[in-house]
Design a protein around this motif. Structure first.
Motif, PDB file in Angstrom:
ATOM      1  N   SER A 144      38.500  31.971  36.388  1.00 52.51           N
ATOM      2  CA  SER A 144      37.676  33.054  35.851  1.00 52.51           C
ATOM      3  C   SER A 144      36.892  33.764  36.946  1.00 52.51           C
ATOM      4  N   LYS A 145      36.450  34.996  36.615  1.00 54.12           N
ATOM      5  CA  LYS A 145      35.550  35.814  37.442  1.00 54.12           C
ATOM      6  C   LYS A 145      36.110  36.115  38.838  1.00 54.12           C
ATOM      7  N   ALA A 146      37.406  36.255  38.975  1.00 54.36           N
ATOM      8  CA  ALA A 146      37.965  36.671  40.267  1.00 54.36           C
ATOM      9  C   ALA A 146      37.523  38.100  40.576  1.00 54.36           C
ATOM     10  N   GLY A 147      37.103  38.351  41.797  1.00 55.74           N
ATOM     11  CA  GLY A 147      36.658  39.680  42.194  1.00 55.74           C
ATOM     12  C   GLY A 147      35.318  40.088  41.622  1.00 55.74           C
ATOM     13  N   CYS A 148      34.552  39.144  41.116  1.00 52.03           N
ATOM     14  CA  CYS A 148      33.242  39.469  40.553  1.00 52.03           C
ATOM     15  C   CYS A 148      32.326  40.040  41.635  1.00 52.03           C
ATOM     16  N   ARG A 149      31.727  41.186  41.364  1.00 53.85           N
ATOM     17  CA  ARG A 149      30.830  41.894  42.288  1.00 53.85           C
ATOM     18  C   ARG A 149      31.518  42.257  43.605  1.00 53.85           C
ATOM     19  N   MET A 150      32.809  42.377  43.576  1.00 53.97           N
ATOM     20  CA  MET A 150      33.577  42.745  44.772  1.00 53.97           C
ATOM     21  C   MET A 150      33.173  44.148  45.228  1.00 53.97           C
ATOM     22  N   ARG A 151      32.987  44.327  46.529  1.00 49.65           N
ATOM     23  CA  ARG A 151      32.525  45.607  47.052  1.00 49.65           C
ATOM     24  C   ARG A 151      33.578  46.297  47.927  1.00 49.65           C
ATOM     25  N   ARG A 152      34.350  45.549  48.653  1.00 49.71           N
ATOM     26  CA  ARG A 152      35.458  46.090  49.446  1.00 49.71           C
ATOM     27  C   ARG A 152      36.529  45.020  49.586  1.00 49.71           C
ATOM     28  N   GLY A 153      37.638  45.396  50.252  1.00 54.34           N
ATOM     29  CA  GLY A 153      38.692  44.433  50.514  1.00 54.34           C
ATOM     30  C   GLY A 153      39.798  44.469  49.479  1.00 54.34           C
ATOM     31  N   GLN A 154      40.730  43.544  49.623  1.00 52.89           N
ATOM     32  CA  GLN A 154      41.875  43.455  48.732  1.00 52.89           C
ATOM     33  C   GLN A 154      42.057  42.020  48.246  1.00 52.89           C
ATOM     34  N   LEU A 155      42.348  41.884  46.958  1.00 49.94           N
ATOM     35  CA  LEU A 155      42.615  40.590  46.346  1.00 49.94           C
ATOM     36  C   LEU A 155      43.965  40.666  45.645  1.00 49.94           C
ATOM     37  N   TRP A 156      44.922  39.843  46.089  1.00 47.45           N
ATOM     38  CA  TRP A 156      46.272  39.825  45.541  1.00 47.45           C
ATOM     39  C   TRP A 156      46.509  38.502  44.835  1.00 47.45           C
ATOM     40  N   ILE A 157      46.943  38.566  43.574  1.00 49.65           N
ATOM     41  CA  ILE A 157      47.131  37.376  42.748  1.00 49.65           C
ATOM     42  C   ILE A 157      48.578  37.361  42.266  1.00 49.65           C
ATOM     43  N   GLY A 158      49.324  36.348  42.647  1.00 47.92           N
ATOM     44  CA  GLY A 158      50.737  36.284  42.297  1.00 47.92           C
ATOM     45  C   GLY A 158      51.010  35.769  40.908  1.00 47.92           C
TER      46      GLY A 158
END
Length: 266
Positions: A144-158
């Motif tokens: 749960s809560k992946a990328g919560c309050r994320m401000r920059r960058g990249q998140l890749w989830i397969g």
């Protein structure tokens, strides 16, 4: 080490190290600095003063890599806080990891060949900002809560993403190959989420999406940044899709973008 700066470390989780451990205080940069001066296995890693050598066996230790690379092997599902405040270089994990992977990360890259727990790319302790830069690739599912309050960058989830994906996201990009389970984009103000599988739009309306989607052919140009075979395959598939876009979270005046395949949306 004869004055040489350590640029590659390999660690293997000890089979007897099965207790839950938080390594948030162990910064990757500090780990390399200490390794150049003394036995890295004597480094204190958490508030209980557990030694790194109690958790991991050192498998490689040298200074001839192009960039700093930390390679960890084993099932680290019970190890939280890996890559906290990671800023440069690469962390590669061959196995699962626990919670708060890449919390407050500002640069560099983290590759996980397995699953990850809750709060991937999220906040650390009382800090109000999550991931601020860099790239995280998780080949499997995330909690749960992946990328919560994320401000920059990249998140890749397969794989799949748990409840609360992109909650309070301010900027940055999130790509999910599998399903987005539960709520999505709650409090999201800006940023982009690209879903490999469409969600139920009726459910989406209750999550603060715009009621009228906009349509665009989405070229997955971010794919050039990916290193894992899973993500490269995903971007090839997505580059052939026609996507529907929605604004989120309109309940807070957000201008974040949620994209999903138009052919499977209903």
């Amino acid at each position: 080490m004869g004055g040489h700066v350590v640029s590659h470390l390999g660690l293997h989780l000890r089979s007897e190290a099965t207790w839950r451990t938080d390594v948030s205080l162990l910064r990757t940069a500090n780990l390399f600095e200490m390794a150049s001066e003394r036995d890295v296995l004597q480094t204190v890693v958490n508030r209980e003063h557990a030694q790194l050598g109690d958790l991991f066996e050192l498998t490689s230790f040298h200074a001839d890599a192009v960039e700093r690379t930390l390679v960890i092997e084993g099932d680290l599902s019970h190890i939280d806080g890996i890559g906290t405040e990671h800023a440069a270089g690469t962390v590669i994990v061959h196995g699962n990891v626990g919670h708060r992977l890449g919390a407050c990360m500002s640069g560099g890259r983290i590759l996980v060949h397995g699953d990850a727990g809750d709060h991937v790319g999220g906040c650390y302790q009382s800090r109000g900002v999550g991931m601020r830069g860099g790239i995280i690739e998780v080949a499997g599912d995330v909690g749960s809560k992946a990328g919560c309050r994320m401000r920059r960058g990249q998140l890749w989830i397969g794989g799949n993403a748990g409840d609360g994906l992109a909650a309070l996201q301010v900027a940055g990009s999130i790509v999910v190959a599998g399903e987005a389970l539960g709520t999505l984009g709650t409090g999201m103000r800006r940023g982009t989420v690209l879903l490999g599988q469409a969600i139920d739009l009726a459910n989406g309306m209750s999550q603060g999406f715009t009621t009228e989607p906009f349509r665009q052919v989405f070229a997955a140009s971010l794919g050039r940044w990916c290193q894992t075979a899973t993500m490269q395959s995903l971007t090839k598939r997505l580059s052939r899709e026609n996507f529907l876009g929605f604004r989120c979270d309109v309940r807070v005046g957000g201008q974040g973008e949620i994209w999903m395949p138009a052919g499977s949306a209903s």
